[in-house]
Design a protein around this motif. Structure first.
Motif, short mmCIF file in Angstrom:
data_model
loop_
_atom_site.label_atom_id
_atom_site.label_comp_id
_atom_site.label_asym_id
_atom_site.label_seq_id
_atom_site.Cartn_x
_atom_site.Cartn_y
_atom_site.Cartn_z
N UNK A 1 0.83 -1.20 0.00
CA UNK A 1 0.00 0.00 0.00
C UNK A 1 0.86 1.25 0.00
N UNK A 2 1.92 1.26 0.80
CA UNK A 2 2.82 2.42 0.84
C UNK A 2 3.50 2.61 -0.51
N UNK A 3 3.87 1.52 -1.15
CA UNK A 3 4.53 1.61 -2.45
C UNK A 3 3.61 2.24 -3.49
N UNK A 4 2.33 1.89 -3.42
CA UNK A 4 1.39 2.36 -4.43
C UNK A 4 0.76 3.70 -4.10
N UNK A 5 1.00 4.19 -2.89
CA UNK A 5 0.36 5.43 -2.47
C UNK A 5 0.95 6.62 -3.23
N UNK A 6 0.10 7.39 -3.84
CA UNK A 6 0.54 8.60 -4.54
C UNK A 6 0.21 9.79 -3.67
#
Length: 239
Positions: free
Chosen positions: A202-207
């Motif tokens: 989720x952190x990786x994909x968070x914009x």
């Protein structure tokens, strides 16, 4: 008339630096991390400076105090507790530095002569007539941001087995699902591993959107350089 213009420009320069100092102090007062637990004490969440979980941990023997279908809610409760801890720490630091009073004075246009101002960042003169408004808007937005929720795109991460889902925004965690049938007989360590995997994705994909103060130093530096250039030009014209 000339002297009056120079005085107003110098006052604007002081005010710009004052607001920049307040914004910088606000950012530095945010704790590096904060911890929180749910009511059962079996779920722990560590928040980073951005308010987004850096760690989610489920302790072993969690079944003694929680039902399997309560795990997701317990994660959100622990995150909320960590957020309250961060707010208390932030408020305490701002109280110690009399930040609130100085913010009020800045809003009222009062210059605090008894307190040294930080050295302003270096910049280059600008010639855009709208530049001053851009600077002041950015400074005010940065100062006002304390306590305001971030608006961000939403990102959901899952573990490899699709048993856990964690949903984040730039303001923090907004959702957590743990499959109760899957979790029922698993240790806290096993659940922690799956939750951590979902959190990482989720952190990786968070914009995360641009922070209002992301370009603050550049704007302040350019603003002060512009004001200095104008003041020196005016002063040279009088001689």
């Amino acid at each position: 008339m000339q002297q009056d213009l120079m005085q107003r420009l110098q006052q604007l320069q002081q005010r710009t630096t004052q607001l920049g100092q307040l914004a910088a102090e606000l950012a530095s007062a945010v704790p590096e991390c904060s911890e929180g637990c749910d009511a059962s004490g079996r779920v722990l969440v560590v928040l980073g400076r951005d308010g987004v979980p850096a760690e989610i941990r489920v302790r072993d023997r969690w079944q003694e105090r929680l039902e399997p279908d309560q795990l997701g809610a317990a994660v959100l409760d622990a995150a909320a507790d960590a957020g309250q801890s961060a707010i208390r720490a932030l408020t305490g630091r701002l109280d110690e530095s009399r930040w609130w009073r100085r913010q009020r004075d800045a809003d009222e246009g009062t210059i605090q002569d008894e307190e040294p101002l930080v050295r302003p960042p270096l910049g280059r003169p600008q010639h855009d007539g709208e530049f001053n408004e851009q600077v002041m808007n950015a400074l005010h937005a940065s100062v006002r941001e304390a306590g305001q929720p971030h608006t961000a795109l939403e990102a959901t991460g899952t573990d490899s087995g699709q048993h856990v889902a964690v949903t984040l925004t730039g303001g923090g965690i907004v959702g957590c699902f743990v499959d109760p049938w899957w979790a029922r007989d698993r240790t806290g360590s096993a659940i922690t591993e799956s939750v951590s995997a979902a959190l990482r994705r989720a952190r990786r994909d968070l914009a995360t959107p641009a922070h209002p103060s992301a370009q603050l130093d550049t704007l302040v530096g350019d603003a002060l350089a512009t004001l200095n250039a104008v003041v020196h030009q005016r002063a040279g014209g009088d001689e």
